[in-house]
Design a protein around this motif. Sequence first.
Motif, PDB file in Angstrom:
ATOM      1  N   ILE A  75       0.902  -1.151   0.000  1.00 52.45           N
ATOM      2  CA  ILE A  75       0.000   0.000   0.000  1.00 52.45           C
ATOM      3  C   ILE A  75       0.937   1.195   0.000  1.00 52.45           C
ATOM      4  O   ILE A  75       1.610   1.470   0.986  1.00 52.45           O
ATOM      5  CB  ILE A  75      -0.933  -0.004   1.219  1.00 52.45           C
ATOM      6  N   SER A  76       0.998   1.873  -1.107  1.00 53.86           N
ATOM      7  CA  SER A  76       2.064   2.855  -1.315  1.00 53.86           C
ATOM      8  C   SER A  76       1.794   4.233  -0.719  1.00 53.86           C
ATOM      9  O   SER A  76       2.687   5.064  -0.691  1.00 53.86           O
ATOM     10  CB  SER A  76       2.331   3.005  -2.810  1.00 53.86           C
ATOM     11  N   ASP A  77       0.604   4.467  -0.232  1.00 55.72           N
ATOM     12  CA  ASP A  77       0.303   5.809   0.253  1.00 55.72           C
ATOM     13  C   ASP A  77      -0.637   5.728   1.445  1.00 55.72           C
ATOM     14  O   ASP A  77      -1.842   5.602   1.278  1.00 55.72           O
ATOM     15  CB  ASP A  77      -0.326   6.628  -0.885  1.00 55.72           C
ATOM     16  N   VAL A  78      -0.084   5.785   2.642  1.00 54.71           N
ATOM     17  CA  VAL A  78      -0.858   5.761   3.877  1.00 54.71           C
ATOM     18  C   VAL A  78      -0.755   7.141   4.495  1.00 54.71           C
ATOM     19  O   VAL A  78       0.336   7.628   4.761  1.00 54.71           O
ATOM     20  CB  VAL A  78      -0.320   4.684   4.846  1.00 54.71           C
ATOM     21  N   ARG A  79      -1.889   7.785   4.715  1.00 57.86           N
ATOM     22  CA  ARG A  79      -1.867   9.160   5.235  1.00 57.86           C
ATOM     23  C   ARG A  79      -2.663   9.356   6.508  1.00 57.86           C
ATOM     24  O   ARG A  79      -2.578  10.395   7.137  1.00 57.86           O
ATOM     25  CB  ARG A  79      -2.399  10.121   4.183  1.00 57.86           C
ATOM     26  N   PHE A  80      -3.473   8.375   6.881  1.00 61.61           N
ATOM     27  CA  PHE A  80      -4.331   8.529   8.052  1.00 61.61           C
ATOM     28  C   PHE A  80      -4.228   7.299   8.949  1.00 61.61           C
ATOM     29  O   PHE A  80      -3.849   6.210   8.499  1.00 61.61           O
ATOM     30  CB  PHE A  80      -5.787   8.734   7.623  1.00 61.61           C
ATOM     31  N   GLN A  81      -4.592   7.453  10.204  1.00 60.16           N
ATOM     32  CA  GLN A  81      -4.479   6.369  11.168  1.00 60.16           C
ATOM     33  C   GLN A  81      -5.291   5.149  10.753  1.00 60.16           C
ATOM     34  O   GLN A  81      -4.826   4.022  10.885  1.00 60.16           O
ATOM     35  CB  GLN A  81      -4.930   6.841  12.561  1.00 60.16           C
ATOM     36  N   ASN A  82      -6.499   5.334  10.218  1.00 62.65           N
ATOM     37  CA  ASN A  82      -7.301   4.170   9.835  1.00 62.65           C
ATOM     38  C   ASN A  82      -6.632   3.375   8.717  1.00 62.65           C
ATOM     39  O   ASN A  82      -6.761   2.149   8.644  1.00 62.65           O
ATOM     40  CB  ASN A  82      -8.732   4.566   9.465  1.00 62.65           C
ATOM     41  N   GLU A  83      -5.874   4.041   7.867  1.00 63.39           N
ATOM     42  CA  GLU A  83      -5.142   3.330   6.805  1.00 63.39           C
ATOM     43  C   GLU A  83      -3.965   2.545   7.398  1.00 63.39           C
ATOM     44  O   GLU A  83      -3.712   1.409   6.994  1.00 63.39           O
ATOM     45  CB  GLU A  83      -4.653   4.331   5.764  1.00 63.39           C
ATOM     46  N   ALA A  84      -3.270   3.135   8.347  1.00 67.25           N
ATOM     47  CA  ALA A  84      -2.180   2.429   9.027  1.00 67.25           C
ATOM     48  C   ALA A  84      -2.724   1.230   9.798  1.00 67.25           C
ATOM     49  O   ALA A  84      -2.122   0.159   9.818  1.00 67.25           O
ATOM     50  CB  ALA A  84      -1.433   3.374   9.960  1.00 67.25           C
TER      51      ALA A  84
END
Length: 109
Positions: free
Chosen positions: A32-41
């Motif tokens: 996953i090349s673009d994580v910007r928010f806590q829910n994505e992490a």
Amino acid sequence: MNREYWVNQVRERITGGTIIDCLPWQETSWVISDVRFQNEADLVCELSCDVSGALVVVERNTEAVAKHQSEAFWATCTPDFRLDNRQGLDRLRENVVNILDALRKGESL
């Protein structure tokens, strides 16, 4: 837009809609090349059981766009790895290989 929209899209793509406990490294590999928010992490950790997935911060020669809300997450998170992208392509490749080797072995750098 629903805050979980992209998280749900990625979860569906990776799991095919199957309910899973975790995805071991040996069975599948994904980025996953673009994580910007806590829910994505959180999704990375959920799908990897905190074993084979990793949050990687890519450090580069640009100023952070700290004013945008999507950049605030990286100021407070603790990534599993930092990937230095300021020393040329050969060094970047070497760093990526080192991270992948560490993940396969269940180690940290």
